[in-house]
Enzyme design. Structure first.
Site, short mmCIF file in Angstrom:
data_model
loop_
_atom_site.label_atom_id
_atom_site.label_comp_id
_atom_site.label_asym_id
_atom_site.label_seq_id
_atom_site.Cartn_x
_atom_site.Cartn_y
_atom_site.Cartn_z
N GLY A 48 0.87 -1.17 0.00
CA GLY A 48 0.00 0.00 0.00
C GLY A 48 0.91 1.22 0.00
N ALA A 49 0.66 2.16 -0.91
CA ALA A 49 1.61 3.24 -1.16
C ALA A 49 2.01 4.03 0.11
CB ALA A 49 1.07 4.16 -2.25
N ARG A 89 10.23 -1.41 -5.06
CA ARG A 89 8.98 -1.41 -5.84
C ARG A 89 8.92 -0.07 -6.59
NH1 ARG A 89 3.64 -3.46 -3.06
NH2 ARG A 89 3.20 -3.93 -5.24
N ASP A 236 -1.57 4.52 -6.25
CA ASP A 236 -0.14 4.40 -5.98
C ASP A 236 0.61 5.62 -6.46
OD1 ASP A 236 -1.12 1.48 -5.97
OD2 ASP A 236 0.84 1.54 -4.96
N ASN A 247 -3.03 2.74 -10.23
CA ASN A 247 -3.48 1.96 -9.07
C ASN A 247 -3.44 0.48 -9.43
OD1 ASN A 247 -4.51 1.89 -6.35
ND2 ASN A 247 -6.50 1.31 -7.19
N LYS A 248 -3.83 -0.36 -8.49
CA LYS A 248 -3.77 -1.81 -8.65
C LYS A 248 -4.36 -2.27 -9.99
CE LYS A 248 -2.21 -4.18 -6.52
NZ LYS A 248 -0.82 -4.57 -6.84
#
Ligand code: MRU
Length: 348
Positions: A48-49, A89, A236, A247-248
């Site tokens: 999670g960012a 990441r 993110d 995002n995801k």
């Protein structure tokens, strides 16, 4: 029920709730050095960012642990830690925002002859508290967008577990629920890491907010049946110049379906997730190990020798985003550069 902290600092170590074990086991991992923090971010112990950003900041603190008088290697250690942590990441911008901020502060402290460890620890603690505060404000601004009696779809996990506490997208849902509105949540499971089924459902259950889990490929069908009032997701990286939201993986598909069925899609994100410089083609989208796709709960599910693709994030264009909810208010995706003045108060 008790609310767990995603991370905390105690006696010179960083403790991270191991999210790989949730929802079945609540166990913390102790990180004594920056390499352990980097490993934890890469392997998604912490994810999670915003949570990644704050964990990364504590990682830099760990690299500065006092090693006696005249610590000649301190600056080199900080730079090594920064590079190692930033290589974990590539997509969540909070990671780079947090590490760069810590490195800048460390250099200033060194120049002034201040205690680098104490300065950075104070800043990491401040970032952690500021994250919770930002999320609460996002919740306050966002709850007005969620009508009483709504069924809200969220995606992945943008809750307390993805932040230091309270959550962004889930924070909005939670604030609406806490204000007395009747809210029902639809939770797509979020293959391949199942952040929806494992983590969002875990949080909603603790909060006492009613929900149902759906498979990811059910989302358009439930929208077509009129079962979704609105969608709220996290980010993110929000590209302020263009209004694109990263995002995801799967968010783009939800956004396209939502537009087709006339359902608003809101993005909830703090300024620490904003990128005021880059354009979509300049952002690296993380590609993870293909085994995450080829296996399920540790068992191989495809014919041996199959290859797979494992993009972890996608990019949703601004025309599919109804509004972006930040700690400074609700903005149109075309007006995000107005927020730059809050992000760079020192003119950096
Ligand atoms: O791969 P993850 O679990 O780190 O991805 C998380 C997300 O995509 C979240 O939606 C995003 O980081 C926002 S969290 C407040």
């Amino acid at each position: 029920m008790r609310e767990l902290r995603t991370l905390y600092w105690k006696n010179g170590s960083l403790y991270l709730l191991d999210q790989r074990l949730l929802p079945h086991r609540e166990r913390y991992i102790r990180c004594r050095g920056y390499r352990e923090v980097a490993r934890a971010i890469r392997s998604m112990v912490v994810r999670g960012a915003p949570a990644i950003g704050v964990a990364a900041a504590y990682g830099v603190v760990l690299a500065c642990k006092p090693r006696g008088r005249g610590d000649a290697g301190l600056e080199r250690r900080i730079m090594e830690a920064a590079e190692t942590i930033k290589s974990t990441r590539p997509t969540a911008v909070n990671l780079f925002w947090a590490v760069d901020r810590m490195v800048r502060l460390a250099k200033e402290a060194l120049e002034r002859g201040e205690d680098v460890y104490e300065t950075l620890l104070r800043e990491a603690n401040r970032m952690a508290e500021a994250d919770i505060e930002a999320n609460r404000r996002i919740g306050e601004y966002g709850k007005g967008l969620i009508p009483d009696g709504s069924t809200v779809m969220t995606y992945c996990n943008a809750g307390g577990l993805a932040t230091v506490g309270y959550g962004t997208a889930l924070g909005v849902i939670r604030a609406a629920h806490e204000s007395g509105k009747s809210i029902f949540v639809l939770v797509p499971e979020t293959r391949p890491k199942l952040q929806g089924a494992r983590l969002t459902a875990y949080e909603l259950r603790k909060l006492g907010i009613p929900y149902k889990i759906i498979t990811d490929n059910m989302a358009a069908m439930v929208m077509s049946r009129g079962l979704v009032s609105c969608i709220v997701v996290g980010a993110d990286r929000v590209l302020a110049r263009t209004g694109h939201v990263i995002n995801k993986i799967g968010t783009l598909g939800l956004a396209i379906a939502a537009r087709y069925f006339g359902i608003p899609l809101y993005v909830a994100a703090p300024l620490s997730s904003f990128d005021f410089d880059k354009r979509p083609e300049e952002v690296k989208i993380e590609e993870r190990d293909t085994n995450e796709v080829l296996t399920f709960a540790g068992k191989i599910i495809a014919p041996r020798g199959s290859d797979a693709m494992n993009l972890a994030f996608d990019i949703t264009p601004p025309e599919l985003v109804s509004a972006v909810i930040t700690e400074y208010g609700v903005y149109e995706p075309g007006g995000l550069m107005l927020l730059e003045k809050y992000a760079r108060p020192e003119g950096v």
